[in-house]
Design a protein around this motif. Structure first.
Motif, PDB file in Angstrom:
ATOM      1  N   ILE A 289       0.767  -1.312  -0.043  1.00 10.50           N
ATOM      2  CA  ILE A 289       0.050  -0.404   0.284  1.00 10.50           C
ATOM      3  C   ILE A 289       1.124   1.349   0.218  1.00 10.50           C
ATOM      4  O   ILE A 289       0.365   2.477  -0.314  1.00 10.50           O
ATOM      5  N   VAL A 293       1.363   3.812  -3.040  1.00 13.71           N
ATOM      6  CA  VAL A 293       0.607   5.751  -2.824  1.00 13.71           C
ATOM      7  C   VAL A 293       1.993   6.764  -3.072  1.00 13.71           C
ATOM      8  O   VAL A 293       1.518   7.695  -3.962  1.00 13.71           O
ATOM      9  N   ILE A 364      -3.738  -5.872  -3.489  1.00 16.82           N
ATOM     10  CA  ILE A 364      -3.872  -4.676  -2.731  1.00 16.82           C
ATOM     11  C   ILE A 364      -3.630  -3.608  -4.449  1.00 16.82           C
ATOM     12  O   ILE A 364      -4.944  -2.149  -3.912  1.00 16.82           O
ATOM     13  N   GLU A 365      -3.083  -3.587  -5.375  1.00 16.40           N
ATOM     14  CA  GLU A 365      -3.043  -3.096  -5.902  1.00 16.40           C
ATOM     15  C   GLU A 365      -4.618  -2.749  -6.643  1.00 16.40           C
ATOM     16  O   GLU A 365      -4.174  -1.206  -7.130  1.00 16.40           O
ATOM     17  N   VAL A 368      -6.350  -0.110  -4.326  1.00 21.51           N
ATOM     18  CA  VAL A 368      -5.208   0.699  -4.561  1.00 21.51           C
ATOM     19  C   VAL A 368      -5.415   1.827  -5.323  1.00 21.51           C
ATOM     20  O   VAL A 368      -6.413   2.596  -5.480  1.00 21.51           O
ATOM     21  N   LEU A 372      -6.728   5.784  -6.349  1.00 19.77           N
ATOM     22  CA  LEU A 372      -6.398   6.869  -7.368  1.00 19.77           C
ATOM     23  C   LEU A 372      -6.928   6.840  -8.491  1.00 19.77           C
ATOM     24  O   LEU A 372      -6.731   8.329  -8.873  1.00 19.77           O
TER      25      LEU A 372
END
Length: 399
Positions: A289, A293, A364-365, A368, A372
Motif C-alpha cells: 500500500i 501510494v 492490493i494493487e 488501491v 487513485l
C-alpha cells in the motif's frame, strides 16, 4: 500615456485569447460527471468479485489445483485469458496511425526518459526499502514483495489510465518500452535485489530471459496484436465512423468482464491461504500500500509541478499536462504482478510463502489504484493545470 495604456491592454487581450490557454484544461462541470454508469459501478463490482473469489477459494478446495495445472511455460492460462480479454478493448482504442508522428517529437522522448528512471531506478529501490523496513523478520514474504517491485508495469496500467482519462497513445508507448526493458532487466534485477542486496544465500535464484520474454509476449503481445487487428479490420470493413460510434461502445465493456474475471481467479487462487495466514498477509499489505501510494502521488505531483513551471510558446509545444501526469503516475505505480507470480511459483513452488506474497500484490494493487483513478479525476477538476494567461504569450503568427 493613452497610447501606452492601449498597447498594454492590447497585449493583455492577445495573451488571454492565446490558443494555449484553451488547449490544456477544458472546463469540467464536475470531476465524475463524465463517467459512465459502468465506470461508476466499477468499485462495487470489484469488491463483489473479491468476495466471490475468496468464497470460491475457501469452499472449493480443488479450484487451486485446477487453476495451477492449466499452464504454459509457467504462465497461468486462466489468469492470461482474463488479462488478454481485459486489455484487448483498451489497446483497440489506441490510434496507432499517429504513433510515427509522436515518436518524432522531443516531448515523447522526455516522457520515455522520465518513465524509465521511475520504473527501473527509483521504483525497485523504493519497494526494496519498504520491504526491509516493514518485513525485517519475514524473509520469505519480503522476497515475494521485492519480486513484485522489480516486475514493472505492462498490464492493468492501461485500464487505470483509460478510467482516469489519460493519454492512451502515450500509455501504449510507455507500456511497450517498459516491457522491452523488462525482458532485459528482470533476470539480473532478480539476482541483484534478492541474492546480492537482499543477502538471500540459502537458495540460488536463477530467472531465465526466456521465461520473462514468454510472459511479456503472452500478457502484452497477444492483446496488442489483437487490438491492432481489430481496430484496422473493423475500420477497413465498416469505416471509422462505424468503428467509433457503434463498435467501440459495444466492445469496450469486455474490459470490465476481463477485469472482474481476473480478480475472481486471483482471489480464488490464493483465497484459502490468505484466510489461514492473516497475520503475515496483513503485514505484507503495508509495504505494498505504501509503495503504490508513494509512487503514484510523487509521480503525479512531479508532472504537475513541471506543468506549472512550463512556459510553452504555443499549445502544441506543451510537454506536461493532466493526461501525461495520469500516464506517468499509473505507469510508475503499477507492477507486472503476473510475471512476479509466475517467477515466484517457478523458483520457489506454488505453495511457497514467496508465491503467496507475490499473489497478494494484485489483490492490493487493484483496489488501491482503482481508488487513485478517482483521486486523479478529482485532482483534474481541482488543480489548475494551466499557467496564468499572462505568462503564456503566443507567437505573432498564431494571434
Amino acid at each position: 500615456m493613452s497610447g501606452k495604456g492601449s498597447m498594454s491592454r492590447e497585449k493583455s487581450d492577445r495573451s488571454i485569447s492565446s490558443p494555449v490557454t484553451n488547449d490544456i484544461s477544458p472546463p469540467i462541470a464536475g470531476p465524475f460527471k463524465g463517467l459512465s454508469i459502468q465506470d461508476k459501478l466499477l468499485s462495487p463490482f470489484i469488491l463483489l468479485a473479491m468476495i466471490l473469489g475468496v468464497i470460491i477459494g475457501e469452499f472449493a478446495p480443488n479450484v487451486h489445483n485446477a487453476l495451477d495445472t492449466a499452464k504454459f511455460e509457467s504462465v497461468s492460462l486462466p489468469i492470461a485469458i482474463g488479462l488478454i480479454v481485459m486489455m484487448w478493448p483498451v489497446l483497440t482504442k489506441v490510434q496507432y496511425e499517429t504513433l510515427p508522428a509522436i515518436f518524432s517529437t522531443a516531448r515523447l522522448w522526455k516522457h520515455i526518459a522520465i518513465s524509465v528512471i521511475l520504473n527501473w531506478v527509483i521504483g525497485p529501490f523504493v519497494m526494496l526499502a519498504l520491504a526491509w523496513a516493514t518485513l525485517p523478520d519475514l524473509p520469505t514474504y519480503r522476497t515475494g514483495v521485492i519480486m513484485v517491485g522489480i516486475a514493472r508495469c505492462i498490464a492493468m496500467v492501461v485500464i487505470w489510465n483509460d478510467l482516469a482519462g489519460g493519454d492512451a497513445d502515450y500509455c501504449a508507448i510507455l507500456v511497450v518500452v517498459n516491457a522491452a526493458f523488462q525482458i532485459v532487466l528482470y533476470s539480473p534485477f532478480s539476482v541483484l535485489f534478492i541474492n546480492v542486496i537482499g543477502g538471500n544465500k540459502q537458495q540460488s535464484l536463477h530467472v531465465s530471459y526466456g521465461m520473462v520474454a514468454i510472459s511479456v509476449l503472452i500478457y502484452l503481445g497477444i492483446p496488442l496484436l489483437a487490438g491492432i487487428v481489430t481496430r484496422y479490420g473493423i475500420i477497413l470493413l465498416a469505416g471509422k465512423d462505424f468503428f467509433t460510434k457503434r463498435f467501440l461502445p459495444i466492445f469496450s465493456p469486455l474490459s470490465l468482464i476481463g477485469l472482474l474475471y481476473t480478480i475472481i481467479v486471483l482471489f480464488a487462487y490464493q483465497g484459502h491461504r490468505i484466510i489461514h495466514n492473516l497475520g503475515p498477509v496483513f503485514r505484507v499489505f503495508v509495504p505494498l500500500i505504501l509503495y503504490f501510494v508513494i509512487m503514484w502521488t510523487s509521480t503525479f505531483g512531479l508532472i504537475y509541478h513541471l506543468a506549472r513551471r512550463e512556459v510553452p510558446q504555443a499549445a502544441h509545444d506543451r510537454v506536461y499536462g493532466y493526461e501525461t501526469a495520469v500516464v506517468q503516475a499509473f505507469t510508475a505505480a503499477s507492477n507486472n504482478f503476473e510475471l512476479a507470480i509466475a517467477v515466484a511459483i517457478a523458483v520457489y513452488g506454488v505453495n511457497s510463502e514467496q508465491a503467496l506474497a507475490a499473489t497478494i500484490g494484485p489483490l492490493i494493487e487493484v483496489p488501491v489504484l482503482l481508488a487513485l483513478t478517482w483521486v486523479a479525476l478529482y485532482l483534474r477538476h481541482k488543480l489548475n493545470w494551466v499557467k496564468p494567461s499572462c505568462d503564456l504569450e503566443a507567437p505573432e503568427k498564431v494571434l
